[in-house]
Design an enzyme around this catalytic site. Sequence first.
Site, short mmCIF file in Angstrom:
data_model
loop_
_atom_site.label_atom_id
_atom_site.label_comp_id
_atom_site.label_asym_id
_atom_site.label_seq_id
_atom_site.Cartn_x
_atom_site.Cartn_y
_atom_site.Cartn_z
N LEU A 15 0.95 -0.94 0.43
CA LEU A 15 0.40 -0.12 -0.05
C LEU A 15 0.38 1.55 0.54
CD1 LEU A 15 -2.34 1.73 0.12
CD2 LEU A 15 -2.77 1.13 2.69
N ASP A 34 11.38 3.15 6.16
CA ASP A 34 10.97 1.49 6.41
C ASP A 34 12.50 1.07 7.01
OD1 ASP A 34 9.99 -0.91 6.86
OD2 ASP A 34 9.04 -0.17 4.53
N LEU A 35 12.79 -0.16 7.98
CA LEU A 35 13.09 -1.41 8.20
C LEU A 35 14.45 -1.42 6.85
CD1 LEU A 35 11.78 -3.76 9.58
CD2 LEU A 35 12.66 -2.08 11.00
N LEU A 76 1.51 3.82 8.20
CA LEU A 76 1.11 2.52 7.14
C LEU A 76 2.08 1.22 7.89
CD1 LEU A 76 1.11 2.97 4.00
CD2 LEU A 76 -0.57 3.91 5.46
N GLY A 78 3.20 -1.65 9.83
CA GLY A 78 3.17 -2.72 11.08
C GLY A 78 3.36 -4.67 10.84
N TYR A 136 -3.29 -9.40 16.56
CA TYR A 136 -3.33 -8.09 15.08
C TYR A 136 -4.80 -6.83 15.52
CZ TYR A 136 -3.33 -5.47 11.02
OH TYR A 136 -3.12 -4.35 9.75
N LYS A 140 -4.67 -3.11 16.95
CA LYS A 140 -5.11 -1.87 15.87
C LYS A 140 -5.83 -0.95 16.88
CE LYS A 140 -2.53 -1.77 12.33
NZ LYS A 140 -1.43 -0.74 12.24
#
Length: 300
Positions: A15, A34-35, A76, A78, A136, A140
């Site tokens: 996404l 990001d990682l 985003l 997660g 999860y 959230k």
Amino acid sequence: MRHGRILVTGGSGFLGQRLAHRLLARGLRVRVMDLPGALPATQGPADPALQWQAGDVRRAEDVRAALAGCDGVAHLAGLLTPACLADPVRGAEVNLIGTLQVFEAARAQGLDRVVYASTAGVYGPEPGHPLPVTHYGAFKLAAEGAARASWHAHGLASVGLRPYVVYGPERAQGVSAGPSLACCAAALGQPCTIGYTGAAGLVYVDDVARAFEHALLDAPARGAQVFNLAGTVHTVDEVIAEIRRQVPGARLDAAGPPLGIAPDIGEDGLDAWFPDRPRTTLADGIAATLAHYRNQGAHP
């Protein structure tokens, strides 16, 4: 914010890449956090308006550094259901603590809102109020509560979006990736077993990315809002039938339990918040996904 910069955490994902492209098309600059292993090894001839920055949302200093100089944030990053089941503590660290780090950094920087990804997984198998049955979904739902607390305590507005089954090109992670993986397999002439059965809401990835774009750039910053992005309810059998209609002879089946989320969760308030939002049909979404993988197969 026409000439501003937006931070997209988890922006190298399925996404996140779609959202980043939409923001770049609006004339904005985008920083993807990001990682390290998720980011491209080399940027190549990348768009100069697109930056890549390695970081971990669990670390306050990484989030603050990534958000520095940005005018907005789409959170985003997660871990999805299987990863949270395998390691619930790490799932909580990423999905809840990571969200809190983003909210705190945004508040310190004086942003007017945080836009973040929640999930239809906050619902359980029975329709009604959110009652998650997965780690999860629980994490959230807790993040949504933290967003409300940030609004009431500090006046930091937010929009949380709860997609159901998001499908489209390059979706590969999570239990609900089955429809996307089935499209890939059908386009390449391979067999595939979708890993869940029953009915669920399906929403095409571009429709979800457009909703995040709207939350960031077009909607007013007001309160701690949360909206379901449920799409249209389809059974797995209907998904398989549509793929076979477009790819006769596709070798597809399904196995496994339902997703554990009530099929029809509704989209209360979404149309008023986002008038004229896109609604890609299942047939059109599958066609676009198949076309992507056919082109990929022809030009690896």
